[in-house]
Design a protein around this motif. Sequence first.
Motif, PDB file in Angstrom:
ATOM      1  N   SER A 131      -6.783   9.074  -6.155  1.00 55.99           N
ATOM      2  CA  SER A 131      -7.576   7.840  -6.109  1.00 55.99           C
ATOM      3  C   SER A 131      -6.946   6.758  -6.980  1.00 55.99           C
ATOM      4  N   MET A 134      -3.917   5.470  -5.248  1.00 55.25           N
ATOM      5  CA  MET A 134      -4.302   4.632  -4.123  1.00 55.25           C
ATOM      6  C   MET A 134      -4.687   3.224  -4.600  1.00 55.25           C
ATOM      7  N   HIS A 135      -5.444   3.146  -5.692  1.00 61.20           N
ATOM      8  CA  HIS A 135      -5.834   1.835  -6.214  1.00 61.20           C
ATOM      9  C   HIS A 135      -4.607   1.036  -6.677  1.00 61.20           C
ATOM     10  N   LYS A 136      -3.657   1.704  -7.321  1.00 61.18           N
ATOM     11  CA  LYS A 136      -2.437   1.023  -7.755  1.00 61.18           C
ATOM     12  C   LYS A 136      -1.637   0.529  -6.560  1.00 61.18           C
ATOM     13  N   ARG A 138      -2.802  -0.159  -3.602  1.00 63.05           N
ATOM     14  CA  ARG A 138      -3.546  -1.261  -2.979  1.00 63.05           C
ATOM     15  C   ARG A 138      -3.308  -2.564  -3.732  1.00 63.05           C
ATOM     16  N   GLU A 139      -3.351  -2.501  -5.059  1.00 64.06           N
ATOM     17  CA  GLU A 139      -3.088  -3.703  -5.869  1.00 64.06           C
ATOM     18  C   GLU A 139      -1.675  -4.235  -5.606  1.00 64.06           C
ATOM     19  N   SER A 140      -0.724  -3.314  -5.555  1.00 60.98           N
ATOM     20  CA  SER A 140       0.660  -3.708  -5.294  1.00 60.98           C
ATOM     21  C   SER A 140       0.781  -4.335  -3.905  1.00 60.98           C
ATOM     22  N   TYR A 141       0.148  -3.743  -2.920  1.00 63.67           N
ATOM     23  CA  TYR A 141       0.176  -4.270  -1.555  1.00 63.67           C
ATOM     24  C   TYR A 141      -0.416  -5.673  -1.499  1.00 63.67           C
ATOM     25  N   LEU A 142      -1.566  -5.844  -2.156  1.00 64.63           N
ATOM     26  CA  LEU A 142      -2.218  -7.156  -2.134  1.00 64.63           C
ATOM     27  C   LEU A 142      -1.365  -8.214  -2.823  1.00 64.63           C
ATOM     28  N   CYS A 145       1.325  -9.177  -0.451  1.00 63.20           N
ATOM     29  CA  CYS A 145       0.789 -10.031   0.621  1.00 63.20           C
ATOM     30  C   CYS A 145       0.654 -11.469   0.137  1.00 63.20           C
TER      31      CYS A 145
END
Length: 174
Positions: A131, A134-136, A138-142, A145
């Motif tokens: 988890s 996954m949060h890290k 997601r932050e990197s992906y955002l 973007c």
Amino acid sequence: MSCFRENFWGERNAGFDVLYHNMKHGQISTKELAEFVRERAAVEDSYSKSMSKLSKMASSSSQLGTFAPMWEVFRVSSDKLALCHLELTRKLSDLIREINKYGDEQVKVHRKTKEEVTGTLEAVQSMQVSSSHMHKARESYLSRCVELERLHKEGANQKEVEKCKFLYPLLTLR
């Protein structure tokens, strides 16, 4: 109606950790409780002895005069109070033995439970690590973007946009 299973795990899946922590520190709590009761028994014993001394003082006082009946009341009440506190000391001693017995049983149950829940503990820890990753991600992906959007808004040349898409292949799916 809400169920335990829906609310137990909580944020960051910490429900199992809370239960395990409480079980693990139950032994410390048991020892602290026994120590408190032991101190309380010592206080009650001391008070009982002090009341017995006062009772002896009252009995050695002058039995003549107008205060004679009063001295008898003080002696009797001091004796009774001393006996009450002595009985409380005995009951607290019994309670200490029961608490210690409970603590010993708790140690045995803790060992058994620890062996039984090792798999669950490992699974929960793995889930927490996943988890977190996954949060890290997601932050990197955002953030990537946002960087690509910035490049589009600034009118960056196609080479820089392609380079960004090449470095971050998931962004091409947008």
